[in-house]
Scaffold this motif. Structure first.
Motif, PDB file in Angstrom:
ATOM      1  N   LEU A 165      -0.408 -74.979 -17.363  1.00 27.46           N
ATOM      2  CA  LEU A 165      -1.719 -75.605 -17.405  1.00 27.46           C
ATOM      3  C   LEU A 165      -1.640 -76.933 -18.166  1.00 27.46           C
ATOM      4  N   SER A 166      -0.944 -76.927 -19.286  1.00 29.41           N
ATOM      5  CA  SER A 166      -0.811 -78.140 -20.093  1.00 29.41           C
ATOM      6  C   SER A 166      -0.101 -79.231 -19.307  1.00 29.41           C
ATOM      7  N   TYR A 167       0.874 -78.840 -18.478  1.00 26.89           N
ATOM      8  CA  TYR A 167       1.593 -79.807 -17.648  1.00 26.89           C
ATOM      9  C   TYR A 167       0.624 -80.493 -16.679  1.00 26.89           C
ATOM     10  N   GLN A 168      -0.257 -79.678 -16.075  1.00 24.80           N
ATOM     11  CA  GLN A 168      -1.250 -80.243 -15.158  1.00 24.80           C
ATOM     12  C   GLN A 168      -2.172 -81.224 -15.887  1.00 24.80           C
ATOM     13  N   LEU A 169      -2.635 -80.820 -17.070  1.00 22.15           N
ATOM     14  CA  LEU A 169      -3.574 -81.659 -17.823  1.00 22.15           C
ATOM     15  C   LEU A 169      -2.926 -82.960 -18.271  1.00 22.15           C
ATOM     16  N   ALA A 170      -1.635 -82.914 -18.616  1.00 20.67           N
ATOM     17  CA  ALA A 170      -0.949 -84.101 -19.142  1.00 20.67           C
ATOM     18  C   ALA A 170      -0.476 -85.040 -18.046  1.00 20.67           C
ATOM     19  N   THR A 171      -0.478 -84.567 -16.789  1.00 20.15           N
ATOM     20  CA  THR A 171       0.036 -85.380 -15.685  1.00 20.15           C
ATOM     21  C   THR A 171      -0.984 -86.421 -15.239  1.00 20.15           C
ATOM     22  N   ILE A 172      -0.589 -87.678 -15.268  1.00 14.85           N
ATOM     23  CA  ILE A 172      -1.430 -88.752 -14.732  1.00 14.85           C
ATOM     24  C   ILE A 172      -1.327 -88.739 -13.213  1.00 14.85           C
ATOM     25  N   ASP A 173      -2.476 -88.704 -12.538  1.00 15.93           N
ATOM     26  CA  ASP A 173      -2.506 -88.677 -11.074  1.00 15.93           C
ATOM     27  C   ASP A 173      -2.166 -90.075 -10.551  1.00 15.93           C
ATOM     28  N   VAL A 174      -1.062 -90.186  -9.825  1.00 17.03           N
ATOM     29  CA  VAL A 174      -0.642 -91.502  -9.317  1.00 17.03           C
ATOM     30  C   VAL A 174      -0.876 -91.625  -7.812  1.00 17.03           C
ATOM     31  N   ASN A 175      -1.699 -90.730  -7.274  1.00 18.17           N
ATOM     32  CA  ASN A 175      -1.912 -90.716  -5.822  1.00 18.17           C
ATOM     33  C   ASN A 175      -3.386 -90.750  -5.442  1.00 18.17           C
ATOM     34  N   LEU A 176      -4.185 -91.459  -6.198  1.00 19.05           N
ATOM     35  CA  LEU A 176      -5.602 -91.591  -5.859  1.00 19.05           C
ATOM     36  C   LEU A 176      -5.769 -92.425  -4.593  1.00 19.05           C
ATOM     37  N   GLN A 177      -6.862 -92.145  -3.893  1.00 17.26           N
ATOM     38  CA  GLN A 177      -7.216 -92.970  -2.745  1.00 17.26           C
ATOM     39  C   GLN A 177      -8.148 -94.081  -3.240  1.00 17.26           C
ATOM     40  N   LEU A 178      -7.625 -95.306  -3.324  1.00 15.89           N
ATOM     41  CA  LEU A 178      -8.400 -96.433  -3.839  1.00 15.89           C
ATOM     42  C   LEU A 178      -8.648 -97.438  -2.714  1.00 15.89           C
ATOM     43  N   ASN A 179      -9.801 -98.108  -2.748  1.00  7.19           N
ATOM     44  CA  ASN A 179     -10.084 -99.100  -1.699  1.00  7.19           C
ATOM     45  C   ASN A 179      -9.676-100.505  -2.119  1.00  7.19           C
ATOM     46  N   TYR A 180      -8.708-100.608  -3.019  1.00 10.93           N
ATOM     47  CA  TYR A 180      -8.122-101.877  -3.442  1.00 10.93           C
ATOM     48  C   TYR A 180      -6.669-101.591  -3.804  1.00 10.93           C
ATOM     49  N   SER A 181      -5.892-102.645  -3.959  1.00 17.51           N
ATOM     50  CA  SER A 181      -4.464-102.487  -4.244  1.00 17.51           C
ATOM     51  C   SER A 181      -4.056-103.574  -5.237  1.00 17.51           C
ATOM     52  N   PRO A 182      -2.835-103.501  -5.786  1.00 16.40           N
ATOM     53  CA  PRO A 182      -2.400-104.542  -6.724  1.00 16.40           C
ATOM     54  C   PRO A 182      -2.538-105.947  -6.160  1.00 16.40           C
ATOM     55  N   GLU A 183      -2.266-106.103  -4.865  1.00 14.89           N
ATOM     56  CA  GLU A 183      -2.322-107.442  -4.271  1.00 14.89           C
ATOM     57  C   GLU A 183      -3.730-108.021  -4.239  1.00 14.89           C
ATOM     58  N   THR A 184      -4.757-107.144  -4.232  1.00 13.16           N
ATOM     59  CA  THR A 184      -6.133-107.639  -4.118  1.00 13.16           C
ATOM     60  C   THR A 184      -6.797-107.911  -5.469  1.00 13.16           C
ATOM     61  N   LEU A 185      -6.146-107.480  -6.556  1.00 12.03           N
ATOM     62  CA  LEU A 185      -6.756-107.623  -7.892  1.00 12.03           C
ATOM     63  C   LEU A 185      -6.381-108.978  -8.478  1.00 12.03           C
ATOM     64  N   VAL A 186      -7.158-109.976  -8.111  1.00 13.20           N
ATOM     65  CA  VAL A 186      -6.877-111.359  -8.500  1.00 13.20           C
ATOM     66  C   VAL A 186      -8.040-111.887  -9.350  1.00 13.20           C
ATOM     67  N   PRO A 187      -7.753-112.504 -10.480  1.00 16.93           N
ATOM     68  CA  PRO A 187      -8.853-113.060 -11.288  1.00 16.93           C
ATOM     69  C   PRO A 187      -9.555-114.198 -10.560  1.00 16.93           C
ATOM     70  N   GLU A 188     -10.854-114.251 -10.731  1.00 14.25           N
ATOM     71  CA  GLU A 188     -11.654-115.323 -10.112  1.00 14.25           C
ATOM     72  C   GLU A 188     -12.035-116.341 -11.184  1.00 14.25           C
ATOM     73  N   ALA A 189     -12.617-117.440 -10.760  1.00 12.10           N
ATOM     74  CA  ALA A 189     -13.099-118.445 -11.722  1.00 12.10           C
ATOM     75  C   ALA A 189     -14.199-117.838 -12.579  1.00 12.10           C
ATOM     76  N   ALA A 190     -14.184-118.178 -13.828  1.00 12.97           N
ATOM     77  CA  ALA A 190     -15.182-117.640 -14.743  1.00 12.97           C
ATOM     78  C   ALA A 190     -16.567-118.192 -14.429  1.00 12.97           C
ATOM     79  N   ASP A 191     -17.575-117.357 -14.620  1.00 11.53           N
ATOM     80  CA  ASP A 191     -18.968-117.779 -14.491  1.00 11.53           C
ATOM     81  C   ASP A 191     -19.396-118.311 -15.863  1.00 11.53           C
TER      82      ASP A 191
END
Length: 923
Positions: free
Chosen positions: A245-271
Motif C-alpha cells: 500500500l505504501s508503495y502505491q501511495l509513494a508512487t508518482i503517476d507518470v501516465n496521466l492523460q493531459l491535454n497539453y505536452s512539454p512542447e506546448t508549455l511556452v511562456p507568453e508576453a507578460a500582461d
C-alpha cells in the motif's frame, strides 16, 4: 542533465514553493492588512529561477483543491497535516493571478497532485530527449531523476542528478519509491513497515533489490549486514500488505492523460498592465516600478529582500566580477598591506577553528578595500599536502600595529567575535567603524536574520558559499584548517568582499535617518567592544556548590516523579507529550485550555500554569519540569563550561537577536536563570568573586514603569515618581479610592499586577486570571486605572494608531521597532502586534538606557585606569561587577551615579546596588 546548450524545460512545483515561502518568509502584510508574505516569496523564487535559466518551455504546477486517488486508496493519507491556515489560503488566488499575468503557464489538474502532473510531463520530455529541470523541495520527486531529469532545490539552489540521489538516499533513483514505501513518511502519513528506517531500508534495497525482489527472497534478509537484519524478515512478512500500500501511495503517476505536452508549455508576453495593478494592490513597490518602467516581468531582477525600498542598482551588485587573491609570499603581502593602510575603510574578517572564541585558533585573515576585490592570507591550513603558507606569528606581527590603530577604520560582520579571537594572540582590535550585522539590526531588527548569508541574499541578490557546502555537516564537519586551500580561500575572500558591499548598501540607509545613525554609531558599535571585554573577563563559578545542588535536585526530581505517578494512578513518561495528554485530559478529564495546531490538547507551560491554579497534578508536573530544566541547563552544565585556561565561564552576548534591542546571551544563557524560586536563586549563589573581591549588582528600579510615565506624560505617574513614592502603593490608592496608608498588601499586589500588566498589553481577561477575580472586576480595575491616569490610555491609543500608520514604533532615543503584523488579517497576530506596539518602546528604551550606562561606566573605568573594578555581566536591567574590597563603597556610589545619569527622562532613574560574596547575596 546532458550538456545540451538548449535551455531546459522547467517544471516548478508551485505547491512546494508556496509552503516554503509561507514558512520561510516573515508574515508580511500590505497597508490593508492583507497577508502577502507567501505571494512575495513564491514570485521572488520564480523570478530568480527565470533569471538564471531563461527557459523556452515552462510549467508552474499547483495542487488542486479536494481529494485525490490516493485518498480513495488510503483515507488516512496526509491525515497528519494540519488544515491550511487562513492567512495562507487567502494568498493563493492572488498568487495565481500574478503568475498568469507574468505569462507563465499555470497548471492545476483536479483529482491528482502536482507531483503526478510534473511526473507525467517529465516522462514525456525524457522520452522526447528534452532535458528537464524540476524545481521543488519535495524529496519524493527524486524518483523522477534520470539522465534527462534533474532536481533543483527551491531554497538553496542545489542540483540533484542521478549521483546526487545516490549521495542523499544511498540508493539509485529507480529504488526511491521502494525506499519511501519501506520507511514510510510521517508528513504524508504513509505507514511503511514499522521499525524500518533509513539504514535498514538502504540495506534491504542494496542487498536484495526492489520490494518485489525482497518479498521473493525474505530468507536472504537475515544474511544482510545491518542492525536488526536477523529478525526483520518476520516483520516484513507481517506487514507486506502495508508495504505494498505504501508503495502505491509513494508512487508518482507518470501516465496521466493531459491535454497539453512539454512542447506546448511556452511562456507568453507578460500582461504588464495587469501586473502593475496586482503589484500596486499588494504593495510590491519595486516590482511595480519595474513593470511601469517597461521592464519585462521575466527579465526583471528578483526582489530578494523584505525592505521594499532597496533599489535595482543595489541588487545589480550580484553582477560584479570578482578578483580574489590568495597571499602566499611576503612580496604580495607587502603590496596588499600598503593598499590596506592607504584605504579609507577596510573590510576585515578572520577564519578560525571554532565558533567558541575562547577555543578558536586563527587559520587565516581576509581583507577587501574595493567591491569585488579581496585577499585571503592563510596562516594555519594543516591538512596533508597543504601548500606552504606565511607564518602566523610573522603575519600577526606585521598586522598588529594596523589592527590596533584606532585611525585605521575597519568594517566587519560581527566583529566582536574577531576581536575576541585576536585577543587570544595579544592583539586588541581597534578602529571598528562599522559592523554590517549591527547595521542590518538597527535598520530593521525584525526584517530578517542578520547573518551574512541572509543579508547577502536580501540586499545584494547574491548567494554566498555556505560553510556547510565546503565543510560538511554534523559530527564529520571539517574545521576550517582542514579544508583545501583553493576552496577555503574563495570562501574567506568572499566574506570580506560581501561585508564591504553590504556596508555600501546599508550605511546610506542609516545615514539618512539621524536617530538610527546615532543608535548605530553611538550605542551598538562601541558597545560591541565593551561586550568583548566582558566576555573575555568571564565570571567565576563555584563548581562544588553546583555539584551539591545537582545531587539535591536529582533526589527531588525522583521524588516528584513518584508523586506525579501516585496522583495519576499509574507510571508514565513525563517527557512524553502524548502520554501526558492521555493522563491529564482523558484519564483525569481536566479541562482543555488550548489546542495544538493539529487539534490535540496542549500541555504547554502556559496551559499547565493555568491548570495548576486549581489542580495539584499539573502543579507537580510544572515543578518537575522546572527543576529538570534547571539541573540540565545550569547545575550540571555550568561546571563543564569552565575554561581550562582562565578557570572562569565565558558567555557570549548577542546584540542582534531580540526585536527590542535587549541583549541576549548563550553558553550560558544568563537571562533565563529563574529568580522567583529558591532553587534558581541558589544557582546565582554559585556565581562568586575571586579572592579579595566581592560581587556588586546594580539594578534599575521599575525602569519600564518610569519610561511609561515619561512616554505618556501622565501627571499622576510623573508626580508619583518625582516625589519618590512607592508606585504600586500610589496606584493602589488611586484605583481603590483609599489613602496610601490604608492600602493593604493585597491591594498593592493587585496594583502591581495592573501596572506591569498594562505595559505588556494585558487584557481584562489576562488580568482576571492573574488576580483570580472575575473578568468584570478586572475590567473595573482597569477602567479605574485609566480614569486616574488618563495620559496612559491616551499614550496607548496614540501609539497603536502611529504603529498602524507607519508600521513601526520608536524608542525615546530613535531606535525603530517594526511590527509586520500590525495590519494582519489574522486577529490574534494583529492583537499581538498591538500589544507589542505599546510595550516595545518601553522595553527598547530600557535596553538603550542600560547600554548607555555600560558606555558611561566603561568610560569611567578606562579614564581612571581602574583595575579594581571589572564589569562582568549584563542581565535584564542589571549590571554585575567584580570589585576589590578596598574602596568598594566608593565604587558602588560612582557606578550608581553613572547609571542614574545615563539618560534624562521626565522622571528620575533610580538604581539599587548591593554587594556580597556571590551574585545572589549582592542582589
Amino acid at each position: 542533465m546532458s550538456s545540451s546548450s538548449k535551455p531546459p524545460f522547467i517544471l516548478i512545483d508551485g505547491s512546494s514553493y508556496l509552503f516554503r515561502a509561507f514558512h520561510g518568509m516573515p508574515p508580511l502584510t500590505n497597508s490593508k492588512g492583507q497577508d502577502t508574505g507567501a505571494i512575495y516569496g513564491v514570485i521572488n523564487m520564480l523570478k530568480s529561477l527565470l533569471k538564471q535559466y531563461h527557459p523556452t518551455h515552462i510549467g508552474v504546477v499547483f495542487d488542486a483543491k479536494g481529494k485525490t486517488f490516493r485518498d480513495d486508496i488510503y483515507p488516512e493519507y496526509k491525515a497528519n497535516r494540519p488544515p491550511m491556515p487562513d492567512e495562507l489560503r487567502t494568498q493563493i488566488a492572488p498568487l495565481h493571478e500574478i503568475i498568469k499575468a507574468m505569462g507563465l503557464p499555470l497548471i492545476i489538474e483536479d483529482g491528482v497532485e502536482a507531483d503526478d502532473v510534473i511526473g507525467t510531463l517529465a516522462r514525456q520530455a525524457s522520452e522526447a530527449g528534452i532535458d528537464t529541470l524540476i524545481s521543488t523541495g519535495d524529496k519524493d520527486m527524486a524518483q523522477l531523476v534520470n539522465q534527462h531529469v534533474t532536481l533543483i532545490n527551491t531554497m538553496n539552489n542545489q542540483l540533484m542528478d542521478i549521483q546526487g540521489v545516490r549521495d542523499k538516499f544511498g540508493i539509485p533513483p529507480e529504488l526511491v519509491i521502494d525506499f519511501l514505501a519501506l520507511k514510510g513518511d510521517k508528513v504524508d502519513n504513509i505507514p511503511g513497515v514499522p521499525g524500518v528506517g533509513d539504514k535498514s531500508a538502504q540495506g534491504l534495497l542494496n542487498g536484495i533489490g526492489s520490494i518485489d525482489e525482497i518479498y521473493k527472497q525474505l530468507d536472504k534478509i537475515a544474511e544482510l549486514d545491518f542492525r536488526g537484519a536477523k529478525s526483520l524478515a518476520k516483520k516484513m512478512a507481517e506487514y507486506e500488505e502495508q508495504a505494498r500500500l505504501s508503495y502505491q501511495l509513494a508512487t508518482i503517476d507518470v501516465n496521466l492523460q493531459l491535454n497539453y505536452s512539454p512542447e506546448t508549455l511556452v511562456p507568453e508576453a507578460a500582461d504588464t498592465a495587469r501586473l502593475a495593478d496586482l503589484y500596486s494592490e499588494y504593495e510590491f513597490k519595486r516590482w511595480y516600478t519595474e513593470v511601469t518602467s517597461n521592464q519585462t516581468a521575466v527579465d526583471a531582477e528578483p526582489d530578494s529582500t523584505t525592505n521594499e525600498d532597496v533599489t535595482a542598482s543595489e541588487l545589480a551588485s550580484d553582477d560584479i566580477t570578482v578578483d580574489y587573491t590568495t597571499i602566499f609570499d611576503e612580496a604580495t603581502f607587502e603590496q596588499w598591506f600598503k593598499d590596506i593602510q592607504a584605504a579609507e575603510l577596510t573590510a576585515f574578517d578572520t577564519e578560525t577553528t571554532s565558533l567558541d572564541y575562547m577555543q578558536a585558533e586563527l587559520v587565516g585573515l581576509s581583507f577587501s578595500i574595493e567591491a569585488g576585490k579581496a585577499a585571503y592570507i592563510p596562516v594555519a591550513h594543516d591538512y596533508p599536502d597543504a601548500p606552504e603558507q606565511l607564518s602566523r606569528d610573522w603575519v600577526l606581527a606585521q598586522l598588529k600595529p594596523w589592527l590596533e590603530d584606532p585611525t585605521q577604520l575597519k568594517v566587519g560582520q560581527h566583529l566582536k567575535y574577531d576581536k575576541n579571537v585576536l585577543a587570544n594572540y595579544d592583539i586588541h582590535l581597534d578602529g571598528i567603524a562599522f559592523d554590517t550585522m549591527l547595521e542590518s539590526y538597527v535598520l530593521n531588527s525584525t526584517g530578517s536574520r542578520h547573518d551574512m548569508d541572509t543579508l547577502a541574499q536580501n540586499y545584494l541578490n547574491h548567494r554566498t558559499v555556505h560553510y556547510e557546502e565546503i565543510a560538511g555537516k554534523g559530527a564529520k564537519q571539517l574545521t576550517f584548517n582542514q579544508i583545501d586551500l583553493e576552496t577555503a580561500a574563495f570562501y574567506a575572500a568572499e566574506d570580506a568582499d560581501i561585508t564591504l558591499r553590504l556596508h555600501q548598501v546599508l550605511w546610506p540607509k542609516l545615514e539618512a535617518n539621524e536617530g538610527l545613525k546615532k543608535v548605530l554609531l553611538e550605542l551598538e558599535v562601541p558597545l560591541a567592544s565593551i561586550l568583548s571585554r566582558m566576555e573575555q573577563q568571564g565570571v567565576l563559578i563555584d563548581s562544588q556548590r553546583l555539584l551539591q545542588q545537582s545531587q539535591q535536585l536529582a533526589t527531588r526530581i525522583i521524588e516528584l516523579e513518584k508523586e506525579v505517578h501516585e496522583l495519576a494512578g499509574e507510571a508514565f513518561n513525563l517527557g512524553s507529550t502524548k502520554q501526558l495528554q492521555h493522563i491529564l485530559f482523558e484519564k483525569m478529564e481536566l479541562p482543555v485550555v488550548k489546542k495544538t495546531p493539529k487539534g490535540a490538547p496542549s500541555t504547554s507551560e502556559e496551559v499547565l500554569q493555568e491548570l495548576a491554579l486549581d489542580y495539584e497534578l499539573p502543579q507537580k508536573i510544572m515543578e518537575y519540569r522546572g527543576l529538570t530544566k534547571l539541573k540540565n541547563t545550569y547545575t550540571d552544565k555550568l561546571p563543564k563550561m569552565i575554561n581550562h585556561r582562565t578557570g572562569r565561564v565565558h558567555t557570549s552576548y548577542h546584540q542582534a537577536v531580540t526585536a527590542t534591542g535587549r541583549l541576549s546571551s548563550t553558553d550560558p544563557n544568563l537571562q533565563n536563570i529563574p529568580i522567583r524560586n529558591e532553587e534558581g536563586r541558589r544557582v546565582r549563589k554559585a556565581f562568586v568573586a575571586r579572592e579579595g573581591y566581592q560581587i556588586v549588582a546594580a539594578d534599575y528600579s521599575q525602569i519600564e514603569l518610569r519610561i511609561m510615565a515619561h512616554l505618556s506624560g501622565d501627571k499622576g505617574l510623573l508626580d508619583a515618581f518625582s516625589s519618590g513614592k512607592d508606585i504600586h502603593r500610589a496606584t493602589a490608592a488611586e484605583v481603590f479610592g483609599v489613602t496610601e496608608d490604608e492600602v493593604t498588601d493585597n491591594q498593592r499586589r493587585s496594583a502591581k499586577a495592573i501596572n506591569f500588566g498594562l505595559i505588556y498589553g494585558m487584557s481584562a481577561f489576562g488580568l482576571a486570571k492573574q488576580l483570580h477575580v472575575s473578568r468584570s472586576e478586572a475590567q473595573e480595575y482597569m477602567d479605574l486605572y485609566f480614569k486616574r491616569y488618563p495620559g496612559v490610555l491616551d499614550y496607548m491609543d496614540s501609539t497603536r494608531e502611529f504603529a498602524k500608520a507607519n508600521g513601526y514604533v520608536e524608542t525615546v532615543f530613535g531606535r525603530r521597532l517594526y511590527l509586520p503584523d500590525i495590519k494582519a488579517s489574522n486577529g490574534a497576530r494583529r492583537k499581538g502586534a498591538e500589544r507589542a506596539a505599546i510595550n516595545a518602546p518601553m522595553q527598547g528604551t530600557a535596553a538603550d538606557i542600560i547600554k548607555m550606562a555600560m558606555l558611561r561606566v566603561n568610560d569611567w573605568l578606562q579614564q581612571a585606569n581602574n583595575d579594581d573594578v571589572a564589569m562582568i555581566m549584563q542581565v535584564h536591567d542589571e549590571l554585575v561587577f567584580e570589585i576589590k574590597h578596598a574602596n568598594i563603597d566608593a565604587h558602588i556610589a560612582t557606578i550608581t551615579e553613572l547609571m542614574e545619569q545615563a539618560a534624562t527622562l521626565s522622571v528620575p532613574l533610580k538604581v539599587e546596588a548591593g554587594k556580597g560574596e556571590n551574585w545572589e547575596e549582592a542582589h
